[in-house]
Design an enzyme around this catalytic site. Sequence first.
Site, PDB file in Angstrom:
ATOM      1  N   HIS A   9       0.825  -1.208   0.000  1.00  0.00           N
ATOM      2  CA  HIS A   9       0.000   0.000   0.000  1.00  0.00           C
ATOM      3  C   HIS A   9       0.856   1.252   0.000  1.00  0.00           C
ATOM      4  CE1 HIS A   9       0.520  -1.454   4.182  1.00  0.00           C
ATOM      5  NE2 HIS A   9       0.739  -0.185   4.482  1.00  0.00           N
ATOM      6  N   CYS A  36       0.750   1.456  12.808  1.00  0.00           N
ATOM      7  CA  CYS A  36       1.819   1.163  11.849  1.00  0.00           C
ATOM      8  C   CYS A  36       2.242   2.467  11.198  1.00  0.00           C
ATOM      9  CB  CYS A  36       1.366   0.148  10.802  1.00  0.00           C
ATOM     10  SG  CYS A  36       0.093   0.730   9.674  1.00  0.00           S
TER      11      CYS A  36
END
Length: 641
Positions: A67, A187
Amino acid sequence: MDLKQLLFKDAMIMDLKATNKEEAIDEMINKYYEVGVINDKEIYKEDILKREAQSSTGIGDGIAMPHARDKAVQRATVLFAKSEKGIDYDSLDGQPAYLFFMIAAPDGADNLHLQALASLSSLLINPTLVENLKKAQTPDEVQNLFDSAMKDKEEKERLEEEKEQAKKDSASENNSDKPYIVAVTACPTGIAHTYMAEAALKETAEKMGVDIKVETNGSEGVKHLLTSDEISRAAGVIVAADKKVDMPRFDGKHLVNRPVSDGINKPEELIQLAIDQKAPIFHSDSAATEEDSGDTKSFGSKIYADLMNGISNMLPFVVGGGILMAISFLVERFVGSESQWFIFFNNVGNYAFSFLIPVLAAYIAVSIGDRPALLPGFVGGYMASLAAASVVKSDSPAGFLGGLLAGFIAGLVIVWLKKVLKVLPHSLDGLKTILIYPVLGLLITGAIMYFAIDPVFAVINKAITAFLNNMGTGNAIILGTLLGAMMSIDMGGPFNKAAYTFAIGSFTATNSGTLMAAVMVGGMVPPLAIAIATTFWKNKFTESERQAGISNYVLGLSFITEGAIPFAAGDPLRVIVSCVIGSAIGGGLTQLWKINVPAPHGGIFVLPLANHPALYLAAVVIGAVVSGVIYGIWKPALAKK
């Protein structure tokens, strides 16, 4: 925005042809480009690879979720791809990946996009959905599977909310037989792993008969914020994060501190440690040991992280102040040194530069001792930048080396004070931050700097300055060669930053840009070398690599070394070795020809400021050509399909 709008059928690949990780990424990016989701494959791929460099997005159980969020993305989309044979994707469990979800988020995406992406991430914890997706044959079937899973999830969340509300309304909530814990997941990008860890922890806790509340620190901000009452009630705390989260609130609690990947892959282990209270007790108000904090970083890693915190906060002052100073020198050539325009640009640039050492020291200190260390660190750094801030009068300041030590000293002083003053009654806790730490921290740090550090390092700094000013040609060439090579070893990492910081220290100490010329040429060579190799050895690169090579011309000329990182990640030996050779040659040539560039940034755009513009350009070209030719010849041709 629902998942059907994200998982639109035109962007699906039901039979991925790729046989390895790099091919899979390229194939999915090409699909995005074909359907108009992205308008620049190189920019998007660079960010995808940067994320992969942090940790593999192959999360295990046959799933990979690469991503990126950048300006190349035109609309939020999730590309679904399926491989029948499986691909070695460097997954965390070491197993092949069969299902791929490449997430593309526009730069500045609103909360609706991010919430939809978070929902997708949490759904993939469901093993039934994953198994059905592996069997899916058409895009319509994929969409229907997600629609059904989303409805089931929403119903489950509704029941959970009702259950939670019932608990709050019940006076006997605290008498529940179930153990209760809290957790935080985070994250670096905050798109996928944050929410997958949340879902894994909640689902596993339910199976284990444990009540849990999970706070997420994602791209859309903090969600489900833990209250002080919830933290107080919890038997233990889980922090599954790869970035900094608010830790002091967990003081005195048994705390499990792990990477976010453990939250996804080892939720049962983390939950068991928390409810059994086998994790160390976290202390935010004292000199927490490595065991206390659950931190597994080595001593060297901690030192490096503290140093990088100072350098990263200092760099805006270097670049902003340096560019304005460079502009002032250009203006001076046309209007003279008496012009208000020259004086304005030069003064503002110098004002920014005067903060370099204080800011460096302050944020090293903050990294070690948190906010109470800001004041003593800043003042200690300021003392290091002054020539008369010591018991021994000197015409030389302690400089960069003194500033570095000031930061570490201030941070460690605050850590020591927190440990010593822990015996004070709790009624004085409110005075620690606003009175005790600032006064004692400043007093102790100032005394150490005034009586010990500044006198010693003023002498050292003066000797270094004299050496640099009187350096013979041979020594200069060796130093320039070394600095140039260091700029290419890790292209933005510790070696690169160390070389650049050394040159900045020389620049501020001697007001000479000779070493700046070496590091600037050394940093420009890697992307330019990549551009040259992809231009003249086209048969050895894919179409996307050749297009990325074109953009590396611009990145190289702009002194943005990181443009070569995607190539170095895919072919580290050939790229790094060839670039180090060219950068070393270019850096050595700047010293052989005594090139001076009085600006800390700008690449080719500060060419007019160099005392020998033609030779400066020649050093860049020679270094880039040498590296480009070595890499172009060394790299094998692409295998014919």
